[in-house]
Scaffold this active site. Structure first.
Site, PDB file in Angstrom:
ATOM      1  N   ASN A   1     -10.700 -79.942  53.677  1.00  0.00           N
ATOM      2  CA  ASN A   1      -9.309 -79.768  54.123  1.00  0.00           C
ATOM      3  C   ASN A   1      -9.175 -79.375  55.585  1.00  0.00           C
ATOM      4  OD1 ASN A   1      -8.541 -80.570  51.629  1.00  0.00           O
ATOM      5  ND2 ASN A   1      -7.970 -78.539  50.878  1.00  0.00           N
TER       6      ASN A   1
ATOM      7  N   ASP B   1      -6.426 -73.274  45.166  1.00  0.00           N
ATOM      8  CA  ASP B   1      -7.551 -74.190  44.910  1.00  0.00           C
ATOM      9  C   ASP B   1      -8.715 -73.499  44.219  1.00  0.00           C
ATOM     10  OD1 ASP B   1      -7.168 -76.147  47.971  1.00  0.00           O
ATOM     11  OD2 ASP B   1      -6.020 -76.037  46.117  1.00  0.00           O
TER      12      ASP B   1
HETATM   13  C1  EPZ Z   1      -2.868 -78.480  50.976  1.00  0.00           C
HETATM   14  O1  EPZ Z   1      -1.975 -79.335  50.277  1.00  0.00           O
HETATM   15  C2  EPZ Z   1      -4.264 -78.774  50.441  1.00  0.00           C
HETATM   16  N1  EPZ Z   1      -4.614 -80.158  50.732  1.00  0.00           N
HETATM   17  C3  EPZ Z   1      -4.302 -78.505  48.929  1.00  0.00           C
HETATM   18  O2  EPZ Z   1      -5.650 -78.700  48.500  1.00  0.00           O
HETATM   19  C4  EPZ Z   1      -3.920 -77.045  48.679  1.00  0.00           C
HETATM   20  O3  EPZ Z   1      -3.883 -76.810  47.282  1.00  0.00           O
HETATM   21  C5  EPZ Z   1      -2.535 -76.764  49.295  1.00  0.00           C
HETATM   22  O4  EPZ Z   1      -2.549 -77.103  50.710  1.00  0.00           O
HETATM   23  C6  EPZ Z   1      -2.135 -75.297  49.161  1.00  0.00           C
HETATM   24  O5  EPZ Z   1      -3.069 -74.494  49.780  1.00  0.00           O
HETATM   25  C7  EPZ Z   1      -5.062 -80.469  51.973  1.00  0.00           C
HETATM   26  O6  EPZ Z   1      -5.150 -79.632  52.856  1.00  0.00           O
HETATM   27  C8  EPZ Z   1      -5.436 -81.895  52.202  1.00  0.00           C
HETATM   28  P1  EPZ Z   1       1.480 -77.432  50.786  1.00  0.00           P
HETATM   29  P2  EPZ Z   1      -0.443 -79.494  50.794  1.00  0.00           P
HETATM   30  O7  EPZ Z   1       2.309 -78.373  51.581  1.00  0.00           O
HETATM   31  O8  EPZ Z   1      -0.393 -79.353  52.264  1.00  0.00           O
HETATM   32  C9  EPZ Z   1       5.662 -77.166  48.617  1.00  0.00           C
HETATM   33  C10 EPZ Z   1      -7.348 -79.523  47.145  1.00  0.00           C
HETATM   34  O9  EPZ Z   1      -7.640 -79.212  45.987  1.00  0.00           O
HETATM   35  N2  EPZ Z   1       6.165 -78.078  49.656  1.00  0.00           N
HETATM   36  O10 EPZ Z   1       0.955 -76.206  51.463  1.00  0.00           O
HETATM   37  O11 EPZ Z   1       0.100 -80.712  50.184  1.00  0.00           O
HETATM   38  C11 EPZ Z   1       4.649 -77.849  47.702  1.00  0.00           C
HETATM   39  O12 EPZ Z   1       5.306 -78.563  46.673  1.00  0.00           O
HETATM   40  C12 EPZ Z   1      -5.905 -79.736  47.547  1.00  0.00           C
HETATM   41  O13 EPZ Z   1      -8.185 -79.626  48.093  1.00  0.00           O
HETATM   42  C13 EPZ Z   1       7.519 -78.396  49.660  1.00  0.00           C
HETATM   43  O14 EPZ Z   1       8.281 -77.923  48.807  1.00  0.00           O
HETATM   44  O15 EPZ Z   1       0.240 -78.218  50.143  1.00  0.00           O
HETATM   45  C14 EPZ Z   1       3.867 -76.678  47.161  1.00  0.00           C
HETATM   46  O16 EPZ Z   1       4.572 -76.111  46.080  1.00  0.00           O
HETATM   47  C15 EPZ Z   1      -5.005 -79.700  46.326  1.00  0.00           C
HETATM   48  N3  EPZ Z   1       7.999 -79.244  50.614  1.00  0.00           N
HETATM   49  C16 EPZ Z   1       3.849 -75.694  48.336  1.00  0.00           C
HETATM   50  O17 EPZ Z   1       4.926 -76.110  49.218  1.00  0.00           O
HETATM   51  C17 EPZ Z   1       7.185 -79.782  51.582  1.00  0.00           C
HETATM   52  O18 EPZ Z   1       7.688 -80.533  52.445  1.00  0.00           O
HETATM   53  C18 EPZ Z   1       2.556 -75.697  49.142  1.00  0.00           C
HETATM   54  O19 EPZ Z   1       2.298 -77.039  49.473  1.00  0.00           O
HETATM   55  C19 EPZ Z   1       5.807 -79.449  51.575  1.00  0.00           C
HETATM   56  C20 EPZ Z   1       5.325 -78.585  50.606  1.00  0.00           C
END
Ligand code: EPZ
Length: 418
Positions: free
Chosen positions: A23, A303
Site C-alpha cells: 500500500n 487490515d
Molecule cells: C486503503 O483503502 C487501503 N488500500 C486498504 O487496504 C485499507 O483497508 C484502507 O485504506 C483503510 O486503511 C490501499 O491503500 C491500496 P479509505 P482506501 O479511503 O483508501 C470511506 C488491503 O487490505 N470513504 O481510507 O480505499 C470508505 O468507505 C486494503 O490492503 C468514503 O466514504 O480506504 C471507508 O469506510 C483493503 N468516501 C473509509 O472511508 C470516500 O471518498 C476508509 O476508506 C473514500 C473513502
C-alpha cells in the site's frame, strides 16, 4: 484456481524477511506518472496488485524494466489516459492513477470502482477534492471523465480520513499552481512514504503523517531513486502467526515504529514482543482474550482485524472485536465457524468465545485479509485445512508459503484446483 493445504499444530520458529509495502508501492508507482525522467524503485514487492499496476502504467505509456533488486520506470509521454473497468474490477487501487494523470496531461478517464467484499468503498471524496482544484468531472456509463487545463491549489477538508483519497490529491497537488492544504487527511505511514518519494522527485510537501498536509505545487518533477517502506500489515500478520502457533519468530527488515498499535495489542494477549530498530521478535505464550477496535492510524489497522480474529478464536476467554472502518469486513467469520470457532456477530461487533482448538476444514477466502486470517487459523487447527480462492492472498502477500515453510509450517500450494 490454486488452493493452499495446511497441516496445523507446528510452532513456527526462525526468521522471516518482510517485503516492501503493497500500500506504499501502489501510490508510488502511480506517482511515477508525474515525471518524464527515470525512477529506480527498490523493495517493490512481487505481488498480484503490483504486477497489475505495472501493466496499467505500460498501457498508459510507461516503460518498466525489472533489474535484480529494483525496477526502472520511465513515463516519457502519456500515450493513453484511460483506465477501463477491466483494470478497476481487477484492482480498486487503479483509482490512484486519476490524480497523477490529471496533473500530468490535463485529462483522465478512469472507471468508477464498484463495491467489493468489504464494503461499498465510495470515492466521492477523491472527486470532490479534484473539483475544488478546478477539475471538471462528470460520470457517464460508469466512467469518471476528468479535465483540467491546469489544476489550482486549494484548501480541501476531508469529511472522513481516506488513505487513497489523501494520496490521490497529494499527487494532483504536487504539480498544481499554488498551495493545497489537505485537512483531516489520513495519517498512515504509506502516505508518509509517498510524500518522501514525491519530495525526492522535487515536490514540496509538508506535514505528511499528520491530519494537515501542505503541498506547494511546482512546475515539474524529476525521476528519483527510492526504496519502498516495509509492509507493516505483512509483518503484523506474521507476528500473529508466531503468537497463534506459540512459536518464536524473528521478523527482519520491518519498521516497528509504524506498528505501535499492533505490538501493544499483541503484548496485551500475552505474547512476548522484543523490538529492535529494524526487527521484531515474537515469542508466543498464552493467548489471553482482549477486546480490539479498528481505527484510522495510529489505531489498530482494519487490515489486521481478520488476522486478530483468528488469534482470538483460540484465546482463553471472551473478546469483542469492533470494525469501525468498513461496513462488511466480517466475511471470514463464517469460515472460521466452519473450523469450530465460536463467533457471534452484532452489527459492527464480533463477539468471540475462545475454543480449546480449531479443526481443519475446507474454507473459502473472500478477500485479501480474510485469506490471511484463514491461513493463520489453519496453522493452529487440528488436521488439514484447505484454503480455496487464494488468488486473494497472492494480491498482498509475497511468497507466503515459502516464508512460512522456512519457519516450519506444513503448507503447500496446489495449483489449478477448482
Ligand atoms: C486503503 O483503502 C487501503 N488500500 C486498504 O487496504 C485499507 O483497508 C484502507 O485504506 C483503510 O486503511 C490501499 O491503500 C491500496 P479509505 P482506501 O479511503 O483508501 C470511506 C488491503 O487490505 N470513504 O481510507 O480505499 C470508505 O468507505 C486494503 O490492503 C468514503 O466514504 O480506504 C471507508 O469506510 C483493503 N468516501 C473509509 O472511508 C470516500 O471518498 C476508509 O476508506 C473514500 C473513502
Amino acid at each position: 484456481m490454486d488452493k493452499m493445504l495446511i497441516q496445523g499444530g507446528t510452532p513456527l520458529e526462525g526468521e522471516i524477511r518482510i517485503s516492501g509495502a503493497k500500500n506504499a508501492a501502489l501510490p508510488i508507482l502511480a506517482a511515477t506518472l508525474l515525471s518524464t525522467t527515470p525512477h529506480r524503485l527498490k523493495n517493490v514487492p512481487k505481488l498480484g496488485d503490483i504486477t497489475t499496476i505495472k501493466r496499467l502504467l505500460e498501457k498508459i505509456g510507461a516503460t518498466v524494466s525489472e533489474e535484480a533488486d529494483h525496477c526502472v520506470i520511465q513515463v516519457q509521454a502519456i500515450g493513453n489516459n484511460e483506465a477501463s473497468y477491466d483494470w478497476v474490477k481487477t484492482m480498486r487501487a487503479t483509482i490512484l492513477v486519476l490524480g497523477p494523470l490529471l496533473a500530468r496531461c490535463g485529462e483522465a478517464h478512469v472507471s468508477l470502482p464498484g463495491g467489493c467484499a468489504i464494503g461499498a468503498r465510495p470515492i466521492q471524496l477523491h472527486l470532490d477534492g479534484l473539483e475544488k482544484m478546478g477539475a471538471e468531472i462528470h460520470i457517464e456509463h460508469g466512467m469518471i471523465h476528468a479535465k483540467a487545463a491546469k489544476l489550482k491549489g486549494a484548501p480541501i477538508y476531508f469529511e472522513a480520513p481516506t488513505v487513497t483519497g489523501t494520496e490521490n490529491l497529494m499527487m494532483a497537488a504536487a504539480l498544481a499552481e499554488g498551495t493545497t492544504i489537505l485537512e483531516n487527511a489520513a495519517c498512515e505511514p504509506e502516505i508518509v512514504d509517498l510524500a518522501h518519494f514525491l519530495n525526492r522527485c522535487g515536490a514540496q510537501i509538508m506535514g505528511a503523517g499528520t491530519d494537515k498536509i501542505v503541498i506547494n505545487g511546482v512546475s515539474s518533477l524529476s525521476g528519483a531513486d527510492y526504496e519502498i517502506m516495509p509492509d507493516r500489515i505483512e509483518a503484523g500478520t506474521f507476528m500473529l502467526a508466531g503468537a497463534i502457533t506459540r512459536g518464536d519468530l524473528m521478523l527482519k527488515r520491518c519498521n516497528p515504529a509504524d506498528m505501535g498499535s499492533i505490538i501493544e495489542k499483541l503484548q496485551a494477549t500475552g505474547s512476548e514482543v522484543k523490538i529492535q530498530k529494524k526487527s521484531i521478535r515474537v515469542i508466543g505464550k498464552e493467548i489471553k482474550a482482549v477486546d480490539a477496535k479498528t481505527l484510522p492510524y495510529p489505531g489498530l489497522p482494519t487490515d489486521m482485524q481478520a488476522q486478530f480474529m483468528a488469534l482470538m478464536s483460540v484465546s482463553d476467554g471472551l473478546s469483542v472485536i469492533t470494525e469501525t472502518i468498513f461496513e462488511s469486513r466480517f466475511n471470514h467469520c463464517a469460515e472460521l465457524r466452519r473450523m469450530g470457532a465460536d463467533i457471534r456477530l452484532e452489527g459492527h461487533h464480533a463477539v468471540i468465545k475462545g475454543v480449546p482448538h480449531l479443526s481443519g476444514a475446507p474454507v473459502m477466502a473472500s478477500d485479501l485479509r480474510a485469506s490471511a486470517c484463514l491461513i493463520l487459523a489453519g496453522l493452529v487447527a487440528e488436521g488439514e485445512t484447505e484454503v480455496l480462492r487464494i488468488y486473494h492472498l497472492d494480491r498482498g502477500y509475497e511468497a507466503i508459503e515459502e516464508k512460512l515453510s522456512q519457519v516450519g509450517a506444513s503448507i503447500q500450494r496446489v495449483k489449478g484446483s477448482l
